[in-house]
Design a protein around this motif. Structure first.
Motif, short mmCIF file in Angstrom:
data_model
loop_
_atom_site.label_atom_id
_atom_site.label_comp_id
_atom_site.label_asym_id
_atom_site.label_seq_id
_atom_site.Cartn_x
_atom_site.Cartn_y
_atom_site.Cartn_z
N GLY A 24 0.81 -1.21 0.00
CA GLY A 24 0.00 0.00 0.00
C GLY A 24 0.85 1.26 0.00
O GLY A 24 0.58 2.21 -0.74
N ALA A 25 1.87 1.27 0.83
CA ALA A 25 2.77 2.43 0.90
C ALA A 25 3.58 2.58 -0.37
O ALA A 25 3.82 3.69 -0.84
CB ALA A 25 3.69 2.30 2.11
N ILE A 26 4.00 1.46 -0.96
CA ILE A 26 4.77 1.53 -2.20
C ILE A 26 3.88 2.05 -3.33
O ILE A 26 4.30 2.86 -4.15
CB ILE A 26 5.36 0.15 -2.56
CG1 ILE A 26 6.36 -0.29 -1.49
CG2 ILE A 26 6.04 0.20 -3.92
CD1 ILE A 26 6.83 -1.72 -1.63
N GLY A 27 2.62 1.60 -3.37
CA GLY A 27 1.70 2.06 -4.40
C GLY A 27 1.39 3.54 -4.30
O GLY A 27 1.07 4.18 -5.29
N ALA A 28 1.51 4.10 -3.10
CA ALA A 28 1.22 5.52 -2.89
C ALA A 28 2.43 6.42 -3.11
O ALA A 28 2.30 7.64 -3.03
CB ALA A 28 0.68 5.73 -1.48
N LEU A 29 3.59 5.84 -3.42
CA LEU A 29 4.80 6.64 -3.62
C LEU A 29 4.63 7.58 -4.82
O LEU A 29 4.19 7.15 -5.88
CB LEU A 29 6.01 5.76 -3.88
CG LEU A 29 6.69 5.15 -2.67
CD1 LEU A 29 7.82 4.24 -3.12
CD2 LEU A 29 7.24 6.22 -1.76
N ARG A 30 5.02 8.80 -4.65
CA ARG A 30 4.96 9.77 -5.75
C ARG A 30 6.34 9.96 -6.37
O ARG A 30 6.45 10.18 -7.56
CB ARG A 30 4.43 11.10 -5.24
CG ARG A 30 3.06 11.00 -4.67
CD ARG A 30 2.17 11.99 -5.32
NE ARG A 30 0.84 11.91 -4.71
CZ ARG A 30 -0.24 11.69 -5.41
NH1 ARG A 30 -0.17 11.55 -6.70
NH2 ARG A 30 -1.40 11.62 -4.81
N GLY A 31 7.37 9.94 -5.56
CA GLY A 31 8.72 10.19 -6.06
C GLY A 31 9.38 9.00 -6.72
O GLY A 31 10.38 9.15 -7.39
N GLY A 32 8.83 7.83 -6.53
CA GLY A 32 9.40 6.64 -7.14
C GLY A 32 10.27 5.85 -6.20
O GLY A 32 10.59 6.29 -5.09
N ALA A 33 10.66 4.69 -6.66
CA ALA A 33 11.53 3.79 -5.90
C ALA A 33 12.72 3.42 -6.77
O ALA A 33 12.62 3.41 -8.00
CB ALA A 33 10.77 2.55 -5.49
N HIS A 34 13.83 3.12 -6.12
CA HIS A 34 15.04 2.75 -6.85
C HIS A 34 15.38 1.28 -6.67
O HIS A 34 16.22 0.75 -7.40
CB HIS A 34 16.20 3.63 -6.41
CG HIS A 34 15.99 5.07 -6.74
ND1 HIS A 34 16.19 5.58 -8.00
CD2 HIS A 34 15.55 6.10 -5.98
CE1 HIS A 34 15.90 6.87 -8.00
NE2 HIS A 34 15.50 7.21 -6.78
N LYS A 54 8.04 -2.97 -10.25
CA LYS A 54 9.26 -2.96 -11.06
C LYS A 54 9.00 -2.26 -12.38
O LYS A 54 9.78 -1.43 -12.83
CB LYS A 54 9.73 -4.40 -11.29
CG LYS A 54 10.92 -4.50 -12.21
CD LYS A 54 11.28 -5.94 -12.48
CE LYS A 54 12.43 -5.99 -13.45
NZ LYS A 54 12.88 -7.34 -13.72
N ARG A 55 7.89 -2.61 -13.03
CA ARG A 55 7.56 -1.96 -14.31
C ARG A 55 7.21 -0.49 -14.11
O ARG A 55 7.59 0.36 -14.92
CB ARG A 55 6.39 -2.69 -14.98
CG ARG A 55 6.76 -4.04 -15.55
CD ARG A 55 5.63 -4.64 -16.36
NE ARG A 55 4.41 -4.85 -15.59
CZ ARG A 55 4.14 -5.95 -14.88
NH1 ARG A 55 5.01 -6.94 -14.85
NH2 ARG A 55 3.01 -6.06 -14.22
N ARG A 56 6.49 -0.19 -13.05
CA ARG A 56 6.05 1.19 -12.80
C ARG A 56 7.22 2.13 -12.52
O ARG A 56 7.28 3.25 -13.04
CB ARG A 56 5.08 1.20 -11.63
CG ARG A 56 4.59 2.58 -11.25
CD ARG A 56 3.57 2.48 -10.14
NE ARG A 56 3.35 3.77 -9.52
CZ ARG A 56 2.71 3.94 -8.39
NH1 ARG A 56 2.21 2.92 -7.74
NH2 ARG A 56 2.55 5.14 -7.90
N PHE A 57 8.15 1.70 -11.68
CA PHE A 57 9.26 2.55 -11.28
C PHE A 57 10.53 2.32 -12.10
O PHE A 57 11.47 3.10 -11.99
CB PHE A 57 9.58 2.36 -9.80
CG PHE A 57 8.44 2.72 -8.88
CD1 PHE A 57 7.88 3.98 -8.91
CD2 PHE A 57 7.94 1.79 -7.98
CE1 PHE A 57 6.84 4.32 -8.06
CE2 PHE A 57 6.89 2.12 -7.13
CZ PHE A 57 6.35 3.39 -7.17
N GLY A 58 10.59 1.25 -12.87
CA GLY A 58 11.77 0.95 -13.67
C GLY A 58 12.98 0.62 -12.81
O GLY A 58 14.10 1.05 -13.10
N CYS A 59 12.76 -0.15 -11.76
CA CYS A 59 13.84 -0.49 -10.83
C CYS A 59 13.92 -2.00 -10.67
O CYS A 59 12.97 -2.71 -10.97
CB CYS A 59 13.62 0.18 -9.49
SG CYS A 59 12.16 -0.40 -8.62
N PRO A 60 15.05 -2.51 -10.19
CA PRO A 60 15.17 -3.95 -9.98
C PRO A 60 14.44 -4.43 -8.72
O PRO A 60 14.15 -3.64 -7.82
CB PRO A 60 16.68 -4.17 -9.84
CG PRO A 60 17.21 -2.86 -9.40
CD PRO A 60 16.30 -1.80 -9.97
#
Length: 108
Positions: A24-34, A54-60
């Protein structure tokens, strides 16, 4: 048992508040994840969510075979996202045999 360097950097993320816990918290991220961290005992639905992020943020996605809840000191934590680029790179660079890059494998 001694902590690996990757676990030490994960601890830095927790102390610096550069990590979020749960889908839930990851889905609400606005700045993205690495980097997405996932426990090896995560359910198939959590694995699907990890691939979605992974597809949404383009991260491993990195699988923690030693138990993610132990690394982040949060009982029941199966998925987390690192929001700082430098810490994510440090975790990836210092990953030992307990951590591996997730290559998929979820059946529909």
């Amino acid at each position: 048992m001694a902590k690996s360097k990757a676990e030490t950097f994960i601890g830095f993320c927790v102390r610096a508040r550069k990590i979020v816990f749960g889908s839930g918290a990851i889905g609400a991220l606005r700045g993205g994840a690495h980097l997405i961290l996932m426990c090896s005992s995560a359910a198939k639905n959590t694995q699907r969510l990890a691939l979605k992020f992974k597809r949404r943020f383009g991260c491993p996605v990195m699988v923690c075979n030693c138990g993610l809840e132990n690394a982040v000191n949060r009982p029941g934590c199966k998925i987390a996202a690192v929001t700082d680029k430098n810490l994510a790179e440090a975790i990836m660079a210092n990953a030992c045999e307990e951590y591996e890059i997730y290559a998929g494998g979820v059946e529909s």
